[in-house]
Design an enzyme around this catalytic site. Structure first.
Site, PDB file in Angstrom:
ATOM      1  N   PRO A   1      32.093  22.247  -9.827  1.00  0.00           N
ATOM      2  CA  PRO A   1      32.557  21.708 -11.095  1.00  0.00           C
ATOM      3  C   PRO A   1      33.911  22.231 -11.537  1.00  0.00           C
ATOM      4  O   PRO A   1      34.269  23.370 -11.307  1.00  0.00           O
ATOM      5  CB  PRO A   1      31.471  22.117 -12.089  1.00  0.00           C
ATOM      6  CG  PRO A   1      30.739  23.230 -11.442  1.00  0.00           C
ATOM      7  CD  PRO A   1      30.857  23.018  -9.969  1.00  0.00           C
ATOM      8  N   ASN A   2      34.631  21.320 -12.153  1.00  0.00           N
ATOM      9  CA  ASN A   2      35.948  21.527 -12.761  1.00  0.00           C
ATOM     10  C   ASN A   2      37.080  21.653 -11.752  1.00  0.00           C
ATOM     11  O   ASN A   2      38.245  21.669 -12.150  1.00  0.00           O
ATOM     12  CB  ASN A   2      35.938  22.732 -13.718  1.00  0.00           C
ATOM     13  CG  ASN A   2      35.023  22.503 -14.896  1.00  0.00           C
ATOM     14  OD1 ASN A   2      35.089  21.458 -15.536  1.00  0.00           O
ATOM     15  ND2 ASN A   2      34.148  23.447 -15.162  1.00  0.00           N
TER      16      ASN A   2
ATOM     17  N   ARG B   1      44.091  22.411 -15.176  1.00  0.00           N
ATOM     18  CA  ARG B   1      43.176  23.366 -15.819  1.00  0.00           C
ATOM     19  C   ARG B   1      43.648  24.790 -15.539  1.00  0.00           C
ATOM     20  O   ARG B   1      43.660  25.230 -14.393  1.00  0.00           O
ATOM     21  CB  ARG B   1      41.765  23.193 -15.277  1.00  0.00           C
ATOM     22  CG  ARG B   1      40.792  24.211 -15.841  1.00  0.00           C
ATOM     23  CD  ARG B   1      39.409  24.054 -15.218  1.00  0.00           C
ATOM     24  NE  ARG B   1      38.541  25.113 -15.692  1.00  0.00           N
ATOM     25  CZ  ARG B   1      37.827  25.897 -14.902  1.00  0.00           C
ATOM     26  NH1 ARG B   1      37.843  25.729 -13.597  1.00  0.00           N
ATOM     27  NH2 ARG B   1      37.076  26.838 -15.410  1.00  0.00           N
TER      28      ARG B   1
ATOM     29  N   TYR C   1      44.436  29.154 -11.760  1.00  0.00           N
ATOM     30  CA  TYR C   1      44.069  28.344 -10.595  1.00  0.00           C
ATOM     31  C   TYR C   1      45.263  27.712  -9.879  1.00  0.00           C
ATOM     32  O   TYR C   1      45.076  27.066  -8.859  1.00  0.00           O
ATOM     33  CB  TYR C   1      43.077  27.258 -11.012  1.00  0.00           C
ATOM     34  CG  TYR C   1      41.817  27.835 -11.612  1.00  0.00           C
ATOM     35  CD1 TYR C   1      40.905  28.526 -10.820  1.00  0.00           C
ATOM     36  CD2 TYR C   1      41.550  27.731 -12.969  1.00  0.00           C
ATOM     37  CE1 TYR C   1      39.755  29.081 -11.361  1.00  0.00           C
ATOM     38  CE2 TYR C   1      40.400  28.278 -13.521  1.00  0.00           C
ATOM     39  CZ  TYR C   1      39.520  28.956 -12.716  1.00  0.00           C
ATOM     40  OH  TYR C   1      38.380  29.506 -13.253  1.00  0.00           O
TER      41      TYR C   1
ATOM     42  N   ASN D   1      33.336  26.285  -2.337  1.00  0.00           N
ATOM     43  CA  ASN D   1      33.742  26.875  -3.604  1.00  0.00           C
ATOM     44  C   ASN D   1      32.751  26.354  -4.642  1.00  0.00           C
ATOM     45  O   ASN D   1      32.907  25.254  -5.155  1.00  0.00           O
ATOM     46  CB  ASN D   1      35.171  26.489  -3.984  1.00  0.00           C
ATOM     47  CG  ASN D   1      35.635  27.213  -5.237  1.00  0.00           C
ATOM     48  OD1 ASN D   1      34.833  27.669  -6.036  1.00  0.00           O
ATOM     49  ND2 ASN D   1      36.942  27.288  -5.419  1.00  0.00           N
TER      50      ASN D   1
ATOM     51  N   ALA E   1      31.589  27.303 -11.027  1.00  0.00           N
ATOM     52  CA  ALA E   1      30.665  27.903 -11.997  1.00  0.00           C
ATOM     53  C   ALA E   1      29.248  28.043 -11.450  1.00  0.00           C
ATOM     54  O   ALA E   1      28.512  28.936 -11.872  1.00  0.00           O
ATOM     55  CB  ALA E   1      30.644  27.082 -13.282  1.00  0.00           C
TER      56      ALA E   1
ATOM     57  N   GLU F   1      32.012  31.272   1.524  1.00  0.00           N
ATOM     58  CA  GLU F   1      32.202  31.089   0.083  1.00  0.00           C
ATOM     59  C   GLU F   1      33.663  31.401  -0.229  1.00  0.00           C
ATOM     60  O   GLU F   1      34.186  32.429   0.226  1.00  0.00           O
ATOM     61  CB  GLU F   1      31.279  32.044  -0.677  1.00  0.00           C
ATOM     62  CG  GLU F   1      31.447  31.996  -2.174  1.00  0.00           C
ATOM     63  CD  GLU F   1      30.622  33.057  -2.890  1.00  0.00           C
ATOM     64  OE1 GLU F   1      30.458  32.917  -4.105  1.00  0.00           O
ATOM     65  OE2 GLU F   1      30.168  34.037  -2.249  1.00  0.00           O
TER      66      GLU F   1
ATOM     67  N   HIS G   1      36.899  31.357  -3.334  1.00  0.00           N
ATOM     68  CA  HIS G   1      37.305  31.252  -4.738  1.00  0.00           C
ATOM     69  C   HIS G   1      38.820  31.364  -4.798  1.00  0.00           C
ATOM     70  O   HIS G   1      39.412  32.185  -4.081  1.00  0.00           O
ATOM     71  CB  HIS G   1      36.668  32.351  -5.586  1.00  0.00           C
ATOM     72  CG  HIS G   1      35.182  32.254  -5.603  1.00  0.00           C
ATOM     73  ND1 HIS G   1      34.512  31.337  -6.366  1.00  0.00           N
ATOM     74  CD2 HIS G   1      34.241  32.947  -4.920  1.00  0.00           C
ATOM     75  CE1 HIS G   1      33.213  31.472  -6.154  1.00  0.00           C
ATOM     76  NE2 HIS G   1      33.019  32.432  -5.276  1.00  0.00           N
TER      77      HIS G   1
ATOM     78  N   ARG H   1      37.848  39.229 -13.199  1.00  0.00           N
ATOM     79  CA  ARG H   1      37.836  38.395 -14.401  1.00  0.00           C
ATOM     80  C   ARG H   1      36.699  38.808 -15.332  1.00  0.00           C
ATOM     81  O   ARG H   1      36.254  39.943 -15.298  1.00  0.00           O
ATOM     82  CB  ARG H   1      37.758  36.925 -13.979  1.00  0.00           C
ATOM     83  CG  ARG H   1      39.009  36.546 -13.151  1.00  0.00           C
ATOM     84  CD  ARG H   1      39.081  35.109 -12.802  1.00  0.00           C
ATOM     85  NE  ARG H   1      39.058  34.297 -14.008  1.00  0.00           N
ATOM     86  CZ  ARG H   1      38.705  33.015 -13.994  1.00  0.00           C
ATOM     87  NH1 ARG H   1      38.344  32.420 -12.874  1.00  0.00           N
ATOM     88  NH2 ARG H   1      38.706  32.320 -15.111  1.00  0.00           N
TER      89      ARG H   1
END
Length: 148
Positions: A10-11, A18, A23, A74, A77, A101, A103, A110
């Site tokens: 998502p996103n 964004r 990012y 990825n 969330a 995985e 990111h 963060r």
């Protein structure tokens, strides 16, 4: 050539607009173009996808198992709480396929809630914090592992 699904949660369809300070300013279309080029140079057939829908992402992970495709994931969330994505990712690795995985940012640097990944424990490995290069590094790691 080995097939790799590059799956994004998502996103991530909002890349480029964004929070570009976190990012980056490149878009999902830019990521797709780059991943296809990186994969081609590594003799990998790459298919890049993005969804905001948890069930669609789970379905793609099931597809990877059935099609014998490795995965760069990825989970966005979903990283932090989706046991459905975690269980589907586990099916990838327990079937003998590779799952990395990735990111764009470094979740550990963060907010505290981002520091835990439910996916990491079932992944072959995790690469984070290198922006789009996280994907390049993941594809290179897959290719190296596949070459033995």
């Amino acid at each position: 050539m080995e097939r790799v699904l590059v799956l994004n949660g998502p996103n991530l369809g909002r890349l480029g607009v964004r929070e570009p300070e976190i990012y980056g300013s490149a878009s999902m279309a830019d990521l797709q173009e780059s991943a296809l080029a990186w994969g081609g140079a590594l003799d990998l057939t790459v298919d890049v996808r993005q969804t905001d829908d948890e069930s669609e992402l789970v379905g793609w992970l099931h597809e990877a198992v059935d099609a014998r495709a490795h995965v760069v994931l990825n989970p966005a969330a979903f990283t932090h709480y989706s046991y459905a994505v975690r269980d589907a990712a586990a099916q990838v690795t327990t079937s003998g396929l590779l799952l990395v995985e990735v990111h764009l940012s470094n979740p550990a640097a963060r907010e505290a809630f981002r520091s835990h990944s439910v996916v990491g424990a079932v992944a072959t490995g995790t690469i984070a914090g290198f922006g789009f290069d996280s994907y390049r590094l993941a594809l290179e790691a897959l290719a190296a592992r596949l070459r033995g």
